[in-house]
Write an enzyme that holds these catalytic residues in place. Structure first.
Site, mmCIF file in Angstrom:
data_model
loop_
_atom_site.group_PDB
_atom_site.id
_atom_site.type_symbol
_atom_site.label_atom_id
_atom_site.label_comp_id
_atom_site.label_asym_id
_atom_site.label_seq_id
_atom_site.Cartn_x
_atom_site.Cartn_y
_atom_site.Cartn_z
ATOM 1 N N CYS A 1 -63.894 -98.515 37.752
ATOM 2 C CA CYS A 1 -64.168 -98.921 39.130
ATOM 3 C C CYS A 1 -65.634 -99.582 38.156
ATOM 4 O O CYS A 1 -65.883 -99.754 37.166
ATOM 5 C CB CYS A 1 -64.649 -97.631 39.434
ATOM 6 S SG CYS A 1 -65.527 -98.730 40.927
ATOM 7 N N CYS B 1 -66.555 -88.702 41.675
ATOM 8 C CA CYS B 1 -65.261 -89.071 41.070
ATOM 9 C C CYS B 1 -65.562 -89.340 39.955
ATOM 10 O O CYS B 1 -66.607 -89.917 39.081
ATOM 11 C CB CYS B 1 -65.859 -90.605 41.629
ATOM 12 S SG CYS B 1 -65.670 -90.534 43.599
ATOM 13 N N CYS C 1 -71.890 -98.958 41.463
ATOM 14 C CA CYS C 1 -72.864 -97.440 42.611
ATOM 15 C C CYS C 1 -73.610 -96.761 41.104
ATOM 16 O O CYS C 1 -72.890 -96.056 39.988
ATOM 17 C CB CYS C 1 -72.148 -97.175 42.957
ATOM 18 S SG CYS C 1 -71.192 -97.986 44.151
ATOM 19 N N CYS D 1 -57.555 -85.980 47.640
ATOM 20 C CA CYS D 1 -57.678 -87.171 47.167
ATOM 21 C C CYS D 1 -57.311 -87.943 45.765
ATOM 22 O O CYS D 1 -57.390 -87.253 44.792
ATOM 23 C CB CYS D 1 -59.289 -85.990 46.785
ATOM 24 S SG CYS D 1 -60.360 -87.718 46.035
ATOM 25 N N CYS E 1 -72.356 -92.565 40.495
ATOM 26 C CA CYS E 1 -70.826 -92.732 40.239
ATOM 27 C C CYS E 1 -70.610 -93.199 38.413
ATOM 28 O O CYS E 1 -70.976 -93.916 37.966
ATOM 29 C CB CYS E 1 -70.319 -93.599 40.909
ATOM 30 S SG CYS E 1 -68.603 -93.542 41.380
ATOM 31 N N GLU F 1 -57.308 -89.499 38.049
ATOM 32 C CA GLU F 1 -58.070 -88.047 38.371
ATOM 33 C C GLU F 1 -57.294 -87.696 40.349
ATOM 34 O O GLU F 1 -58.147 -88.964 40.540
ATOM 35 C CB GLU F 1 -59.204 -87.073 38.193
ATOM 36 C CG GLU F 1 -60.422 -88.179 38.547
ATOM 37 C CD GLU F 1 -61.185 -87.984 38.113
ATOM 38 O OE1 GLU F 1 -61.391 -88.324 37.486
ATOM 39 O OE2 GLU F 1 -62.682 -87.477 38.658
#
Ligand code: SAH
Length: 348
Positions: free
Chosen positions: A108, A334, A112, A101, A115, A88
């Site tokens: 990922c 995100c 975290c 962005c 997130c 995205e």
């Protein structure tokens, strides 16, 4: 599958020679790619050459499969990659231009706790041309080309950790700033990292003076470890060393991202520690209220408390802004939209 957008102009010249074509064809192909066109859409290339290219390369590595428009004008794009993965990007309008962005990885692996990008782990890295193609596709979608660029700024703040995909991200920055292509300068790019110290040090020597942004989220190592696993590998003091080195080498001041989480990082103690660490530093702090993620239990600091925290930092002599949350109504944070898409939400 190979991707033409991964190629620099010089790489394309070599490719043309190897295919028995004239080197000048490389310039035509490069411009077509940077205008967001797939191979089949290139009108100034012979059918025979297109067929040769299509036997080795994918037509267009990226397709926009969804566009969501927020009440505040922010647009969110869902892209499908040639292998079926989805990523995205978010387009934000500012007074000075349009900022896109982009994602640098599918998923990922940084973990975290607040997130959404990291929920399914890392699927794979994006190639330099795939990252670039996010920009080329949206630039074309909103009526731009390489002569009339619609996207002026790029932030590497979508899904993924850019410095965990270092070589491709650096190569992407070189492709992005090529004068024969879309030609966006590193000065108009912000690279955000959760703090991979050795890569931050390496980046300072690449001659690509991007705006370096560090996701700090807490000035205390012990608190940081609770929300960001990478904090087990690098201390805040080491990160500050890498940021100072970046400033010395590039002359660029750096930025700190600080997402306000109720009761976790919005306390008086945090404000004082931020002052102690950063008061004399060439840095600017961007505060943002946490975007709530349905899979996570953390709660955003209230508007009122966020405002108070900002004023406190200002009083302590720090350079700080509290950013508006853009695109909150369209899963702006995100990885949220991709997550919903994968889960098969009926709205998507
Ligand atoms: N991996 C990079 C860049 C991607 S995230 C990094 O860590 O910096 C871009 C920014 O959004 C980071 O500062 C990240 O910590 C923050 N972020 C992620 N999820 C968020 C959420 N739910 N609310 C607010 N900020 C979030």
């Amino acid at each position: 599958m190979k991707i033409l957008a991964d190629y620099s102009l010089d790489n394309l010249k070599e490719l043309m020679v190897s295919l028995g074509e004239k080197p000048f064809r490389a310039g035509q192909i490069f411009r077509n790619i940077h205008n967001g066109k797939g191979i089949t859409e290139m009108t100034d290339i012979s059918k025979a050459l297109k067929e040769k290219l299509l036997s080795e390369f994918c037509d267009n590595p990226i397709q926009i499969i969804k566009e969501l428009v927020s009440k505040d004008g922010t647009k969110k794009y869902l892209f499908k990659l040639y292998d079926g993965n989805v990523i995205e990007g978010v387009l934000m309008n500012y007074k000075y231009g349009n900022t896109l962005c982009v994602s640098t990885q599918v998923g990922c692996r940084m973990g975290c706790t607040f997130c959404a990008s990291t929920l399914g782990g890392l699927v794979r890295n994006l190639s330099s041309g795939e990252i670039l193609s996010e920009i080329l596709a949206v630039n074309r979608h909103i009526g731009g080309d390489i002569n009339k660029r619609q996207i002026t700024n790029v932030v590497l703040m979508g899904s993924g950790e850019p410095l965990d995909n270092y070589d491709n991200v650096v190569n992407f920055l070189r492709l992005l700033s090529c004068p024969d292509g879309i030609n966006i300068s590193p000065r108009n790019v912000s690279l955000s990292t959760c703090g991979l110290v050795p890569k931050m040090i390496a980046l300072a020597d690449e001659g690509l003076p991007v705006n370096l942004t560090l996701s700090l989220h807490s000035p205390f190592d012990e608190e940081r470890k609770k929300i960001m696993p990478i904090a087990n590998s690098y201390k805040v003091s080491e990160i500050i060393g890498a940021l100072d080195n970046y400033f010395e080498k590039t002359g660029r001041r750096y930025y700190l991202e600080y997402s306000l989480i109720q009761g976790v990082n919005d306390t008086e103690l945090c404000a004082k520690e931020l002052q102690r660490l950063f008061k004399s530093k060439p840095c600017h702090i961007n505060l943002i209220r946490l975007n709530s993620v349905k899979e996570k239990s953390l709660i955003a600091t209230t508007d009122k408390k966020a405002d108070e925290f900002m004023k406190k930092l200002e009083k302590l002599g720090l350079s700080v802004t509290l950013r508006r949350r853009m695109g909150d109504d369209i899963d702006g944070a995100c990885g949220q939209l991709r997550r919903r898409y994968i889960e098969g939400d009926s709205d998507n």
